[in-house]
Design an enzyme around this catalytic site. Structure first.
Site, PDB file in Angstrom:
ATOM      1  N   GLU A  71       0.838  -1.191   0.000  1.00 51.07           N
ATOM      2  CA  GLU A  71       0.000   0.000   0.000  1.00 51.07           C
ATOM      3  C   GLU A  71       0.877   1.248   0.000  1.00 51.07           C
ATOM      4  OE1 GLU A  71      -4.101  -1.330   2.076  1.00 51.07           O
ATOM      5  OE2 GLU A  71      -2.482  -0.951   3.471  1.00 51.07           O
ATOM      6  N   CYS A 127       3.607   8.494   1.367  1.00 48.46           N
ATOM      7  CA  CYS A 127       4.198   7.551   2.299  1.00 48.46           C
ATOM      8  C   CYS A 127       4.446   6.248   1.539  1.00 48.46           C
ATOM      9  CB  CYS A 127       3.223   7.352   3.464  1.00 48.46           C
ATOM     10  SG  CYS A 127       3.795   6.173   4.675  1.00 48.46           S
ATOM     11  N   CYS A 151       6.853  -7.041   7.086  1.00 45.48           N
ATOM     12  CA  CYS A 151       7.977  -6.526   7.872  1.00 45.48           C
ATOM     13  C   CYS A 151       8.522  -7.672   8.699  1.00 45.48           C
ATOM     14  CB  CYS A 151       7.498  -5.394   8.786  1.00 45.48           C
ATOM     15  SG  CYS A 151       8.848  -4.529   9.625  1.00 45.48           S
ATOM     16  N   CYS A 209       6.477  -5.055  15.808  1.00 45.74           N
ATOM     17  CA  CYS A 209       6.154  -4.101  16.864  1.00 45.74           C
ATOM     18  C   CYS A 209       4.698  -4.339  17.264  1.00 45.74           C
ATOM     19  CB  CYS A 209       6.377  -2.678  16.364  1.00 45.74           C
ATOM     20  SG  CYS A 209       8.083  -2.440  15.797  1.00 45.74           S
ATOM     21  N   CYS A 239       1.656  -2.305  15.746  1.00 45.44           N
ATOM     22  CA  CYS A 239       1.658  -2.015  14.314  1.00 45.44           C
ATOM     23  C   CYS A 239       0.984  -3.132  13.517  1.00 45.44           C
ATOM     24  CB  CYS A 239       3.099  -1.822  13.848  1.00 45.44           C
ATOM     25  SG  CYS A 239       3.248  -1.624  12.064  1.00 45.44           S
ATOM     26  N   CYS A 253      -0.803   5.912  10.148  1.00 45.95           N
ATOM     27  CA  CYS A 253       0.436   5.250  10.591  1.00 45.95           C
ATOM     28  C   CYS A 253       0.121   3.918  11.230  1.00 45.95           C
ATOM     29  CB  CYS A 253       1.130   6.055  11.682  1.00 45.95           C
ATOM     30  SG  CYS A 253       1.645   7.656  11.196  1.00 45.95           S
TER      31      CYS A 253
HETATM   32  N1  SAH Z   1       9.311   0.566   9.948  1.00 43.41           N
HETATM   33  C1  SAH Z   1       9.567   1.940  10.082  1.00 43.41           C
HETATM   34  C2  SAH Z   1       8.668   2.814   9.226  1.00 43.41           C
HETATM   35  C3  SAH Z   1       7.221   2.457   9.120  1.00 43.41           C
HETATM   36  S1  SAH Z   1       6.172   2.705  10.482  1.00 43.41           S
HETATM   37  C4  SAH Z   1       9.455   2.346  11.529  1.00 43.41           C
HETATM   38  O1  SAH Z   1       9.008   1.542  12.322  1.00 43.41           O
HETATM   39  O2  SAH Z   1       9.869   3.451  11.834  1.00 43.41           O
HETATM   40  C5  SAH Z   1       5.858   4.474  10.556  1.00 43.41           C
HETATM   41  C6  SAH Z   1       5.534   4.973  11.975  1.00 43.41           C
HETATM   42  O3  SAH Z   1       4.216   4.578  12.384  1.00 43.41           O
HETATM   43  C7  SAH Z   1       6.490   4.419  13.006  1.00 43.41           C
HETATM   44  O4  SAH Z   1       6.869   5.405  13.925  1.00 43.41           O
HETATM   45  C8  SAH Z   1       5.607   3.390  13.682  1.00 43.41           C
HETATM   46  O5  SAH Z   1       6.109   3.060  14.932  1.00 43.41           O
HETATM   47  C9  SAH Z   1       4.288   4.083  13.720  1.00 43.41           C
HETATM   48  N2  SAH Z   1       3.155   3.199  13.992  1.00 43.41           N
HETATM   49  C10 SAH Z   1       3.074   1.865  13.796  1.00 43.41           C
HETATM   50  N3  SAH Z   1       1.872   1.402  14.177  1.00 43.41           N
HETATM   51  C11 SAH Z   1       1.168   2.465  14.616  1.00 43.41           C
HETATM   52  C12 SAH Z   1      -0.177   2.640  15.111  1.00 43.41           C
HETATM   53  N4  SAH Z   1      -1.012   1.618  15.186  1.00 43.41           N
HETATM   54  N5  SAH Z   1      -0.563   3.879  15.463  1.00 43.41           N
HETATM   55  C13 SAH Z   1       0.270   4.936  15.327  1.00 43.41           C
HETATM   56  N6  SAH Z   1       1.532   4.842  14.850  1.00 43.41           N
HETATM   57  C14 SAH Z   1       1.979   3.615  14.505  1.00 43.41           C
HETATM   58 FE1  SF4 Z   2       7.829  -2.938  10.987  1.00 45.27          FE
HETATM   59 FE2  SF4 Z   2       5.606  -1.728  11.873  1.00 45.27          FE
HETATM   60 FE3  SF4 Z   2       7.702  -2.060  13.519  1.00 45.27          FE
HETATM   61 FE4  SF4 Z   2       7.848  -0.274  11.506  1.00 45.27          FE
HETATM   62  S1  SF4 Z   2       6.455  -0.174  13.271  1.00 45.27           S
HETATM   63  S2  SF4 Z   2       9.406  -1.798  12.125  1.00 45.27           S
HETATM   64  S3  SF4 Z   2       6.628  -1.357   9.931  1.00 45.27           S
HETATM   65  S4  SF4 Z   2       6.466  -3.711  12.603  1.00 45.27           S
END
Ligand code: SAH
Ligand code: SF4
Length: 373
Positions: free
Chosen positions: A106, A119, A126, A130, A133, A352
């Site tokens: 996406e 974006c 991934c 996390c 996420c 995000c």
């Molecule tokens: N993998 C990279 C970039 C993609 S995520 C990273 O982790 O930085 C982009 C941002 O969205 C990151 O700061 C991530 O921690 C945040 N993010 C992930 N899940 C989220 C959620 N459910 N609500 C708000 N931010 C989130």
């Molecule tokens: Fe991967 Fe989501 Fe963690 Fe970014 S926030 S490193 S996309 S699992």
């Protein structure tokens, strides 16, 4: 990391999207073009692809007819297929793109008054997981190649009608490498793609308007600054290792102190953005805010407070607005700007951390090992 994905070949036709001028010239020579003229032809082709947005050789009127015929036969200039497009009530747009092997990612466009950010995704899924996420619930299927990353920009420019690439007055001004995937685990290909996006004779993005977000791949941070030189965003999300180990598992390998050291050494003279997702009752206390201020001492920084964006089955809730304001006030008082990010495109799961696609292949061992090294 250095897992190379060859540009996809469609029915013998090689995709030229994602090649820089040197690689285009080499490809032309391999097709029989004279060495002497190959650099000029590559420059012209590059212009058609990235300034004019051409998708077919027959419009490339500055190229000789014979070369246009050759491109017709042997080159593929097409975009990935747009499988779905959604538009949020706030104007955010999301495209689901399918590549030739069936894998999907996406891409999200977030318009503002006089500018807009795209974006882009860098991996299908991934390797990291996390806890907050949505992308993290997918296995990593594969890295994207430079052409597949750049194609996301081309698709957005097509949709916005922003060809030819103009310096002024366009809506797609900024790039954020914050979509699906951990970009620094796909370093070489993300680097090639972003260098293409920054090329002044092509897509022409300004370095100041490009930001890469990492969850904390410490050994690659300084190199990115030196070799690509964009802004940096770091997904911090917790101020104690015990909690960050749980929320952002990469912390077990590179803990907070090592991450902040890498930030101190980041060679680009621009404040680093620290992203901090606000999770109710988990990381949002006044004590957390004070510890954050202590940790950031000496780093030119801005703190982006991201209200947690929910997704189906997520184990967290977003902190209440008053709590976020109190947290922000402590960080602001210490001199760090700490804007609360307005969630965009939540209604279409485009905010995000909400991106996720169906994935169709098991996680290759090879990639897992590469990512863990
Ligand atoms: N993998 C990279 C970039 C993609 S995520 C990273 O982790 O930085 C982009 C941002 O969205 C990151 O700061 C991530 O921690 C945040 N993010 C992930 N899940 C989220 C959620 N459910 N609500 C708000 N931010 C989130
Ligand atoms: Fe991967 Fe989501 Fe963690 Fe970014 S926030 S490193 S996309 S699992």
């Amino acid at each position: 990391m250095a897992v190379v994905v060859e540009p996809p070949v469609v029915a013998e036709r090689r995709s030229l999207i994602g090649l820089d001028r040197t690689a285009l010239a080499a490809w032309l020579v391999a097709q029989g073009e004279q060495e002497a003229s190959s650099r000029l032809r590559a420059r012209q082709l590059f212009h058609w692809l990235y300034v004019r947005g051409a998708t077919r050789p027959d419009v490339m009127t500055t190229l000789p007819k014979s070369l246009r015929v050759l491109l017709e036969e042997r080159a593929n200039l097409e975009r990935p297929r747009i499988v779905a497009e959604q538009r949020s009530e706030d104007g955010t747009r999301k495209w689901l793109l399918r590549f030739t092997d069936g894998q999907e990612v996406e891409t999200v466009f977030i318009p503002e008054e006089d500018r807009g950010a795209l974006c882009v995704s860098t991996q299908v899924g991934c390797t990291l997981s996390c806890r907050f996420c949505h992308t993290g619930t997918m296995p990593l299927v594969r890295n994207l190649g430079p052409g597949e990353i750049v194609a996301q920009i081309l698709v957005a420019r097509d949709a916005l009608g922003e060809w030819p690439s103009a310096r002024e007055g366009r809506l797609l001004t900024n790039l954020v490498v914050m979509g699906m995937g951990e970009p620094l685990f796909n370093y070489d290909q993300v680097k090639a793609a972003i260098l293409l996006a920054l090329d002044g004779d092509g897509l022409g993005f300004s370095r100041r308007r490009v930001t890469l977000s990492t969850s904390g791949v410490v050994p690659k941070i300084e190199a990115w600054g030196r070799e690509v030189g964009t802004g940096l965003a770091v997904s911090l999300h917790a101020v104690r290792d015990e909690l960050r180990d749980e929320l952002v598992p990469i912390n077990r390998k590179w803990p907070i102190a090592a991450l902040l050291d890498a930030c101190r050494r980041y060679p680009v003279r621009r404040p680093i953005t620290f992203e901090y997702v606000m999770l109710r009752g988990i990381n949002d206390s006044d004590a957390d805010a004070r510890e954050l201020v202590r940790l950031l001492r000496g780093i030119p920084a801005k703190v982006n407070l991201i209200p947690f964006n929910p997704w189906p089955g997520a184990p967290y809730a977003c902190s209440p607005a008053g709590r976020i304001r109190a947290f922000a006030a402590i960080v602001e008082a210490a001199g760090y700007p700490s804007p609360v990010r307005t969630p965009r495109g939540r209604d279409i799961l485009a905010a995000c951390g909400q991106l996720k696609t169906a994935s169709s292949r098991p996680r290759p061992q090879r990639l897992e090992r590469a990512a863990a090294s």
